[in-house]
Design a protein around this motif. Structure first.
Motif, PDB file in Angstrom:
ATOM      1  N   UNK A 126       0.827  -1.206   0.000  1.00 13.68           N
ATOM      2  CA  UNK A 126       0.000   0.000   0.000  1.00 13.68           C
ATOM      3  C   UNK A 126       0.856   1.249   0.000  1.00 13.68           C
ATOM      4  N   UNK A 127       2.001   1.185   0.690  1.00 12.11           N
ATOM      5  CA  UNK A 127       2.888   2.350   0.735  1.00 12.11           C
ATOM      6  C   UNK A 127       3.428   2.669  -0.654  1.00 12.11           C
ATOM      7  N   UNK A 128       3.936   1.662  -1.347  1.00 10.56           N
ATOM      8  CA  UNK A 128       4.480   1.892  -2.693  1.00 10.56           C
ATOM      9  C   UNK A 128       3.365   2.278  -3.659  1.00 10.56           C
ATOM     10  N   UNK A 129       2.171   1.717  -3.461  1.00 12.00           N
ATOM     11  CA  UNK A 129       1.035   2.051  -4.321  1.00 12.00           C
ATOM     12  C   UNK A 129       0.644   3.520  -4.193  1.00 12.00           C
ATOM     13  N   UNK A 130       1.018   4.150  -3.078  1.00  8.60           N
ATOM     14  CA  UNK A 130       0.707   5.570  -2.871  1.00  8.60           C
ATOM     15  C   UNK A 130       1.849   6.492  -3.317  1.00  8.60           C
ATOM     16  N   UNK A 131       2.978   5.913  -3.714  1.00 15.34           N
ATOM     17  CA  UNK A 131       4.122   6.718  -4.129  1.00 15.34           C
ATOM     18  C   UNK A 131       4.017   7.085  -5.599  1.00 15.34           C
ATOM     19  N   UNK A 132       4.183   8.344  -5.911  1.00 13.70           N
ATOM     20  CA  UNK A 132       4.120   8.798  -7.300  1.00 13.70           C
ATOM     21  C   UNK A 132       5.169   8.111  -8.152  1.00 13.70           C
ATOM     22  N   UNK A 133       6.314   7.793  -7.560  1.00 12.29           N
ATOM     23  CA  UNK A 133       7.409   7.167  -8.301  1.00 12.29           C
ATOM     24  C   UNK A 133       7.125   5.709  -8.633  1.00 12.29           C
ATOM     25  N   UNK A 134       6.168   5.103  -7.933  1.00 10.41           N
ATOM     26  CA  UNK A 134       5.901   3.688  -8.134  1.00 10.41           C
ATOM     27  C   UNK A 134       7.038   2.829  -7.629  1.00 10.41           C
ATOM     28  N   UNK A 135       7.163   1.643  -8.164  1.00 11.29           N
ATOM     29  CA  UNK A 135       8.226   0.732  -7.739  1.00 11.29           C
ATOM     30  C   UNK A 135       9.533   1.127  -8.409  1.00 11.29           C
ATOM     31  N   UNK A 136      10.559   1.379  -7.596  1.00 13.02           N
ATOM     32  CA  UNK A 136      11.861   1.796  -8.112  1.00 13.02           C
ATOM     33  C   UNK A 136      12.753   0.591  -8.398  1.00 13.02           C
ATOM     34  N   UNK A 137      13.572   0.641  -9.460  1.00 21.10           N
ATOM     35  CA  UNK A 137      14.496  -0.452  -9.773  1.00 21.10           C
ATOM     36  C   UNK A 137      15.770  -0.344  -8.941  1.00 21.10           C
ATOM     37  N   UNK A 138      15.608  -0.419  -7.614  1.00 20.59           N
ATOM     38  CA  UNK A 138      16.726  -0.170  -6.710  1.00 20.59           C
ATOM     39  C   UNK A 138      17.335  -1.446  -6.144  1.00 20.59           C
ATOM     40  N   UNK A 206       8.875  -3.873   0.307  1.00 22.50           N
ATOM     41  CA  UNK A 206       9.425  -3.740   1.667  1.00 22.50           C
ATOM     42  C   UNK A 206      10.813  -3.117   1.621  1.00 22.50           C
ATOM     43  N   UNK A 207      11.646  -3.574   0.680  1.00 26.43           N
ATOM     44  CA  UNK A 207      13.002  -3.031   0.569  1.00 26.43           C
ATOM     45  C   UNK A 207      12.965  -1.551   0.216  1.00 26.43           C
ATOM     46  N   UNK A 208      12.052  -1.170  -0.677  1.00 26.59           N
ATOM     47  CA  UNK A 208      11.965   0.238  -1.080  1.00 26.59           C
ATOM     48  C   UNK A 208      11.523   1.117   0.084  1.00 26.59           C
ATOM     49  N   UNK A 209      10.522   0.680   0.840  1.00 26.12           N
ATOM     50  CA  UNK A 209      10.064   1.464   1.988  1.00 26.12           C
ATOM     51  C   UNK A 209      11.199   1.619   3.006  1.00 26.12           C
ATOM     52  N   UNK A 210      11.941   0.554   3.256  1.00 28.97           N
ATOM     53  CA  UNK A 210      13.046   0.615   4.216  1.00 28.97           C
ATOM     54  C   UNK A 210      14.140   1.567   3.726  1.00 28.97           C
ATOM     55  N   UNK A 211      14.501   1.451   2.445  1.00 26.84           N
ATOM     56  CA  UNK A 211      15.578   2.283   1.907  1.00 26.84           C
ATOM     57  C   UNK A 211      15.195   3.753   1.893  1.00 26.84           C
ATOM     58  N   UNK A 213      13.077   5.188   3.838  1.00 29.85           N
ATOM     59  CA  UNK A 213      12.969   5.664   5.216  1.00 29.85           C
ATOM     60  C   UNK A 213      14.330   6.057   5.778  1.00 29.85           C
ATOM     61  N   UNK A 214      15.400   5.514   5.193  1.00 28.84           N
ATOM     62  CA  UNK A 214      16.754   5.850   5.644  1.00 28.84           C
ATOM     63  C   UNK A 214      17.160   7.261   5.227  1.00 28.84           C
ATOM     64  N   UNK A 215      16.387   7.872   4.330  1.00 30.08           N
ATOM     65  CA  UNK A 215      16.599   9.253   3.915  1.00 30.08           C
ATOM     66  C   UNK A 215      18.038   9.486   3.424  1.00 30.08           C
ATOM     67  N   UNK A 216      18.465   8.591   2.546  1.00 25.15           N
ATOM     68  CA  UNK A 216      19.770   8.743   1.915  1.00 25.15           C
ATOM     69  C   UNK A 216      19.598   8.568   0.413  1.00 25.15           C
ATOM     70  N   UNK A 217      20.546   9.069  -0.353  1.00 23.10           N
ATOM     71  CA  UNK A 217      20.438   8.980  -1.805  1.00 23.10           C
ATOM     72  C   UNK A 217      20.537   7.527  -2.249  1.00 23.10           C
ATOM     73  N   UNK A 218      19.659   7.137  -3.162  1.00 22.59           N
ATOM     74  CA  UNK A 218      19.633   5.758  -3.654  1.00 22.59           C
ATOM     75  C   UNK A 218      20.324   5.664  -5.007  1.00 22.59           C
TER      76      UNK A 218
END
Length: 267
Positions: A126-138, A206-211, A213-218
């Motif tokens: 649900x968190x990623x579904x609310x992100x404008x960026x969608x799922x990031x290839x990180x 889950x990985x995207x939300x965690x990363x 949340x760390x507030x660092x450049x990806x």
């Protein structure tokens, strides 16, 4: 006036001898998948749905609306058609969730290649579904979905039959879909494949939300690497997904069943 109490029990006699061997195996597989979704924390109380087409038919199996995923057994599954008409269910006042056939029935009807559909409302999904960026290839896991993931804009709870064609169009030929502001969906030619895809999509979220949340450049790989990696992770590029993992998952369920306190999924 006396009113009979609702029949909300879960101790139905097995239907193993009342259905075909093909249907019983489908029931076993789907009940196991519901238990696995619970084991990997991808449930939302009694909500959401997983459907499986009974091979050789246009009939689907779906959960009773009122059971926890960890309570679902092969016998408790409801048989419906793609329009949501109940063809058989256990002797209970539980029914089915309308969203189950609005969403799932549309995909099964439009995609004959799809045997199974899984829909979730997980916290990370649900968190990623609310992100404008969608799922990031990180991450390697999320790169699997580059060019292979659809997005469907939120239209309210999925109970309107007119939404079906838009869901199908936004899914396209993909096996994964993000319902904006809602949740996740995966499908597959087999139930093990659909489960594997959902597991990977959930882990990506889950990985995207965690990363984030760390507030660092990806960092993100370049386009050539993204395309190559996404291709290599498609079912069939190297091996079919879900087949090898499925038997290990069933062994896990059998081991966990001993101390669960719930009826085994194969009942």
């Amino acid at each position: 006036m006396d009113h009979a109490a609702p029949r909300y029990h879960t101790d139905w006699p097995s239907v193993r001898d009342e259905v075909s061997a093909v249907e019983w195996q489908a029931r076993l597989d789907l009940a196991a998948c519901y238990r696995l979704m619970d084991a990997y924390a991808m449930t939302d109380l009694i909500y959401n749905h997983i459907t499986l087409r009974i091979p050789g038919t246009d009939h689907l199996l779906i959960n009773l609306y009122g059971l926890l995923y960890r309570e679902i057994t092969a016998t408790s599954l409801v048989k419906i058609d793609v329009e949501g008409n109940i063809l058989w269910k256990p002797d209970t006042d539980y029914g089915i969730n309308k969203s189950g056939y609005v969403i799932h029935g549309a995909i099964h009807k439009a995609r004959p290649d799809v045997a199974a559909v899984i829909h979730t409302h997980t916290r990370a999904g649900m968190a990623v579904a609310a992100m404008k960026c969608g799922l990031l290839p990180m991450s390697q896991t999320s790169i699997r979905f580059v060019g292979h993931l659809g997005y469907h804009d939120y239209e309210g709870p999925a109970v309107d039959l007119s939404e079906r064609e838009r869901i199908v169009a936004d899914l396209g030929a993909h096996d994964a879909l993000v319902f904006r502001n809602h949740g996740l969906l995966t499908c597959g030619a087999t139930l093990p494949q659909a489960f594997n895809t959902m597991y990977q999509l959930e882990m990506s979220c889950r990985a995207q939300v965690d990363a984030m949340a760390a507030r660092t450049e990806l960092t993100m790989p370049g386009e050539e690497i993204l395309s190559k990696t996404a291709h290599l992770y498609q079912p069939g590029a190297r091996r079919p997904y879900g087949v090898l993992e499925w038997h290990a998952m069933l062994r896990q369920l059998e081991a966990d069943q001993k101390n669960s306190g719930f009826p085994p999924y194969w009942d």
